[in-house]
Design an enzyme around this catalytic site. Structure first.
Site, PDB file in Angstrom:
ATOM      1  N   ARG A  71      36.854  14.975  41.016  1.00 61.57           N
ATOM      2  CA  ARG A  71      36.885  16.397  41.396  1.00 61.57           C
ATOM      3  C   ARG A  71      38.124  17.051  40.806  1.00 61.57           C
ATOM      4  O   ARG A  71      39.243  16.540  40.955  1.00 61.57           O
ATOM      5  CB  ARG A  71      36.884  16.545  42.909  1.00 61.57           C
ATOM      6  CG  ARG A  71      36.874  18.010  43.314  1.00 61.57           C
ATOM      7  CD  ARG A  71      37.009  18.178  44.790  1.00 61.57           C
ATOM      8  NE  ARG A  71      35.812  17.791  45.502  1.00 61.57           N
ATOM      9  CZ  ARG A  71      35.827  17.378  46.766  1.00 61.57           C
ATOM     10  NH1 ARG A  71      36.955  17.290  47.419  1.00 61.57           N
ATOM     11  NH2 ARG A  71      34.704  17.067  47.371  1.00 61.57           N
TER      12      ARG A  71
ATOM     13  N   PHE B 178      47.714   8.588  54.042  1.00 62.88           N
ATOM     14  CA  PHE B 178      48.682   7.775  53.287  1.00 62.88           C
ATOM     15  C   PHE B 178      50.110   8.034  53.784  1.00 62.88           C
ATOM     16  O   PHE B 178      50.891   7.106  53.951  1.00 62.88           O
ATOM     17  CB  PHE B 178      48.600   8.085  51.784  1.00 62.88           C
ATOM     18  CG  PHE B 178      47.409   7.494  51.070  1.00 62.88           C
ATOM     19  CD1 PHE B 178      46.481   6.708  51.747  1.00 62.88           C
ATOM     20  CD2 PHE B 178      47.213   7.708  49.711  1.00 62.88           C
ATOM     21  CE1 PHE B 178      45.372   6.163  51.087  1.00 62.88           C
ATOM     22  CE2 PHE B 178      46.118   7.169  49.035  1.00 62.88           C
ATOM     23  CZ  PHE B 178      45.198   6.402  49.735  1.00 62.88           C
TER      24      PHE B 178
ATOM     25  N   THR C 279      39.484   4.360  42.473  1.00 60.92           N
ATOM     26  CA  THR C 279      39.457   4.962  41.128  1.00 60.92           C
ATOM     27  C   THR C 279      38.875   6.372  41.171  1.00 60.92           C
ATOM     28  O   THR C 279      38.890   7.083  40.172  1.00 60.92           O
ATOM     29  CB  THR C 279      38.619   4.106  40.156  1.00 60.92           C
ATOM     30  OG1 THR C 279      37.369   3.851  40.800  1.00 60.92           O
ATOM     31  CG2 THR C 279      39.307   2.801  39.824  1.00 60.92           C
TER      32      THR C 279
ATOM     33  N   TYR D  28      28.508  19.470  56.091  1.00 64.48           N
ATOM     34  CA  TYR D  28      29.580  20.363  55.625  1.00 64.48           C
ATOM     35  C   TYR D  28      29.147  21.097  54.354  1.00 64.48           C
ATOM     36  O   TYR D  28      29.204  22.322  54.278  1.00 64.48           O
ATOM     37  CB  TYR D  28      30.851  19.549  55.366  1.00 64.48           C
ATOM     38  CG  TYR D  28      32.046  20.419  55.023  1.00 64.48           C
ATOM     39  CD1 TYR D  28      32.499  21.389  55.917  1.00 64.48           C
ATOM     40  CD2 TYR D  28      32.722  20.273  53.818  1.00 64.48           C
ATOM     41  CE1 TYR D  28      33.585  22.195  55.605  1.00 64.48           C
ATOM     42  CE2 TYR D  28      33.811  21.066  53.504  1.00 64.48           C
ATOM     43  CZ  TYR D  28      34.242  22.020  54.402  1.00 64.48           C
ATOM     44  OH  TYR D  28      35.323  22.820  54.089  1.00 64.48           O
TER      45      TYR D  28
ATOM     46  N   PRO E 279      32.462  12.000  46.456  1.00 67.57           N
ATOM     47  CA  PRO E 279      32.508  12.438  45.054  1.00 67.57           C
ATOM     48  C   PRO E 279      33.412  11.539  44.201  1.00 67.57           C
ATOM     49  O   PRO E 279      34.505  11.169  44.634  1.00 67.57           O
ATOM     50  CB  PRO E 279      33.081  13.859  45.145  1.00 67.57           C
ATOM     51  CG  PRO E 279      32.708  14.313  46.518  1.00 67.57           C
ATOM     52  CD  PRO E 279      32.800  13.091  47.383  1.00 67.57           C
TER      53      PRO E 279
ATOM     54  N   LYS F 156      28.358  25.218  53.989  1.00 63.91           N
ATOM     55  CA  LYS F 156      29.140  26.135  53.141  1.00 63.91           C
ATOM     56  C   LYS F 156      28.271  26.768  52.059  1.00 63.91           C
ATOM     57  O   LYS F 156      28.473  27.919  51.688  1.00 63.91           O
ATOM     58  CB  LYS F 156      30.327  25.392  52.519  1.00 63.91           C
ATOM     59  CG  LYS F 156      31.408  25.033  53.519  1.00 63.91           C
ATOM     60  CD  LYS F 156      32.105  26.275  54.074  1.00 63.91           C
ATOM     61  CE  LYS F 156      33.289  25.901  54.941  1.00 63.91           C
ATOM     62  NZ  LYS F 156      33.992  27.074  55.486  1.00 63.91           N
TER      63      LYS F 156
ATOM     64  N   GLU G 134      26.203  21.682  52.946  1.00 66.44           N
ATOM     65  CA  GLU G 134      25.117  22.664  53.051  1.00 66.44           C
ATOM     66  C   GLU G 134      25.492  23.824  53.958  1.00 66.44           C
ATOM     67  O   GLU G 134      25.010  24.937  53.771  1.00 66.44           O
ATOM     68  CB  GLU G 134      23.824  21.992  53.537  1.00 66.44           C
ATOM     69  CG  GLU G 134      23.268  20.940  52.580  1.00 66.44           C
ATOM     70  CD  GLU G 134      22.810  21.497  51.219  1.00 66.44           C
ATOM     71  OE1 GLU G 134      22.888  22.720  50.993  1.00 66.44           O
ATOM     72  OE2 GLU G 134      22.375  20.693  50.379  1.00 66.44           O
TER      73      GLU G 134
HETATM   74  N1  UDP Z   1      40.270   8.261  50.992  1.00 65.93           N
HETATM   75  C1  UDP Z   1      40.906   7.033  50.917  1.00 65.93           C
HETATM   76  N2  UDP Z   1      41.626   6.615  51.991  1.00 65.93           N
HETATM   77  C2  UDP Z   1      41.771   7.355  53.112  1.00 65.93           C
HETATM   78  C3  UDP Z   1      41.138   8.608  53.189  1.00 65.93           C
HETATM   79  C4  UDP Z   1      40.386   9.028  52.107  1.00 65.93           C
HETATM   80  O1  UDP Z   1      40.828   6.327  49.905  1.00 65.93           O
HETATM   81  O2  UDP Z   1      42.459   6.897  54.047  1.00 65.93           O
HETATM   82  C5  UDP Z   1      39.539   8.738  49.822  1.00 65.93           C
HETATM   83  C6  UDP Z   1      38.138   9.290  50.100  1.00 65.93           C
HETATM   84  O3  UDP Z   1      37.164   8.274  50.057  1.00 65.93           O
HETATM   85  C7  UDP Z   1      37.979  10.290  48.970  1.00 65.93           C
HETATM   86  C8  UDP Z   1      39.392  10.803  48.720  1.00 65.93           C
HETATM   87  O4  UDP Z   1      40.254   9.840  49.300  1.00 65.93           O
HETATM   88  O5  UDP Z   1      37.509   9.670  47.819  1.00 65.93           O
HETATM   89  C9  UDP Z   1      39.682  12.157  49.346  1.00 65.93           C
HETATM   90  O6  UDP Z   1      39.270  12.105  50.686  1.00 65.93           O
HETATM   91  P1  UDP Z   1      39.578  13.255  51.723  1.00 65.93           P
HETATM   92  O7  UDP Z   1      38.997  12.806  53.020  1.00 65.93           O
HETATM   93  O8  UDP Z   1      41.011  13.603  51.703  1.00 65.93           O
HETATM   94  O9  UDP Z   1      38.814  14.539  51.186  1.00 65.93           O
HETATM   95  P2  UDP Z   1      37.495  14.833  50.333  1.00 65.93           P
HETATM   96  O10 UDP Z   1      38.000  15.254  49.005  1.00 65.93           O
HETATM   97  O11 UDP Z   1      36.658  13.592  50.220  1.00 65.93           O
HETATM   98  O12 UDP Z   1      36.818  15.911  51.082  1.00 65.93           O
END
Ligand code: UDP
Length: 317
Positions: free
Chosen positions: A275, A191, A208, A145, A272, A149, A147
């Site tokens: 962010r 969630f 975290t 994804y 990451p 973009k 690379e």
């Molecule tokens: N994440 C999580 N539980 C989930 C789905 C994602 O803790 O059921 C975490 C994931 O590891 C990341 C953050 O939530 O750190 C955001 O994940 P998402 O897939 O929404 O998007 P990303 O910002 O990583 O592209």
């Protein structure tokens, strides 16, 4: 205006289609429905200004009619989905962008690229300004994804330099709201669906890590503003309010008034750690800033998901 939008049945694309049609533009929506959904554009079918074409944009595409804008929003953008379809992800980002730029050149249209905060990878600078070049593992699981973009931005700029195509590049940070797929695997949808179904919330890693969540209506407003002014460099759009995933889990429970257990899973590769967009440029240049805070945005998203879930239950009966 006549606007062609790829990924028009997707989460963000479908909001754009509706917005353009509401203001009287003509919209040609292209989608291959890998992650987009007919449901998202059902209400638009029947509008004389709307054409829906099923096509995979990584394959060449031509259209008879004139076009003022080509908006390339087709992408496999959820980590779960791009881990499952790495080659298709690269193709829609690279070949898809190439095809869209070719079309824009042919039609003498302007080109708009939906890029992403993922171009910054696992950032070493916080918050992330547009000048930051990023920290991406070229062969990691997310690289398909990231690379694609980064390559899409490079292609867009090459077409601008070589063929003088007028371009826009928006780097979209985590966005949520109605029309997200219930099962796309992103944290907000996960969630909400988990808590509404009485299941345990799944936190990856210790919870975290942070993200900054933008409600889709705010993003759409920013995109429209960017189309209206001639700013050709990449620009961040997102909401700078930053939350850990544990804080987000708590918020979802608070707003629904429901509580669930939390279960912890392994953190995905190269996830990451922090962010947050630096939106100084968007604020100054577009006179834009997000207006909908996380409580209000989550409330609206939860309403949408609750309806979807109860509809799904009725259909199952
Ligand atoms: N994440 C999580 N539980 C989930 C789905 C994602 O803790 O059921 C975490 C994931 O590891 C990341 C953050 O939530 O750190 C955001 O994940 P998402 O897939 O929404 O998007 P990303 O910002 O990583 O592209």
């Amino acid at each position: 205006m006549k606007i062609l939008i790829t990924g028009g049945a997707g989460f963000i694309g479908s909001h754009l289609c509706k917005k353009f049609l509401d203001r009287g533009d003509r919209v040609v929506c292209i989608d291959n429905f890998i992650t987009g959904s007919k449901e998202n554009v059902r209400g638009l079918i029947g509008n004389n200004n709307f054409t829906l074409i099923e096509h995979d944009i990584s394959k060449p595409f031509v259209i008879e009619e004139d076009i003022d804008w080509v908006l390339h929003f087709a992408a496999i953008a959820s980590p779960n989905d791009y881990l499952a379809h790495p080659i298709k992800t690269l193709k829609s980002g690279l070949l898809g962008t190439h095809n869209c730029l070719g079309l824009a050149k042919l039609k003498k249209a302007k080109f708009f690229l939906a890029s992403t905060s993922e171009v910054y990878g696992d950032p070493l600078i916080h918050p992330q300004p547009e000048e930051y070049w990023g920290n991406v593992n070229t062969i990691g699981e997310r690289s398909c994804y990231d690379e694609s973009k980064r390559g899409a931005e490079a292609l867009t700029y090459a077409y601008h330099r070589q063929h003088n195509i007028e371009i826009r590049i928006v780097r979209i940070f985590n966005t949520y709201g109605p029309n997200m797929q219930l099962d796309d695997g992103r944290v907000v949808s996960n969630f909400i669906v988990q808590v509404l179904k009485g299941k345990a919330l799944t936190i990856y890693g210790k919870g975290t890590q942070t993200r900054s969540f933008c409600f889709v209506d705010d993003l759409i407003e920013g995109i429209l503003k960017l189309m209206d002014i001639k700013y050709l460099l990449p620009i961040n759009l997102g909401n700078p309010s930053e939350y850990t995933m544990l804080e987000l889990a708590k918020k979802v429970m608070e707003i629904t008034g429901l509580s669930s257990k939390i279960t912890f899973f392994k953190l995905p590769q190269d996830d990451p750690k922090r962010r947050k967009p630096d939106i100084t440029k968007a604020t100054k240049i577009l006179k834009w800033k997000p207006r909908i805070d996380i409580d209000e945005g989550l409330k609206r998203t939860i309403e949408y998901f609750s309806k979807k879930i109860s509809l799904g239950k009725k259909e199952a009966v």
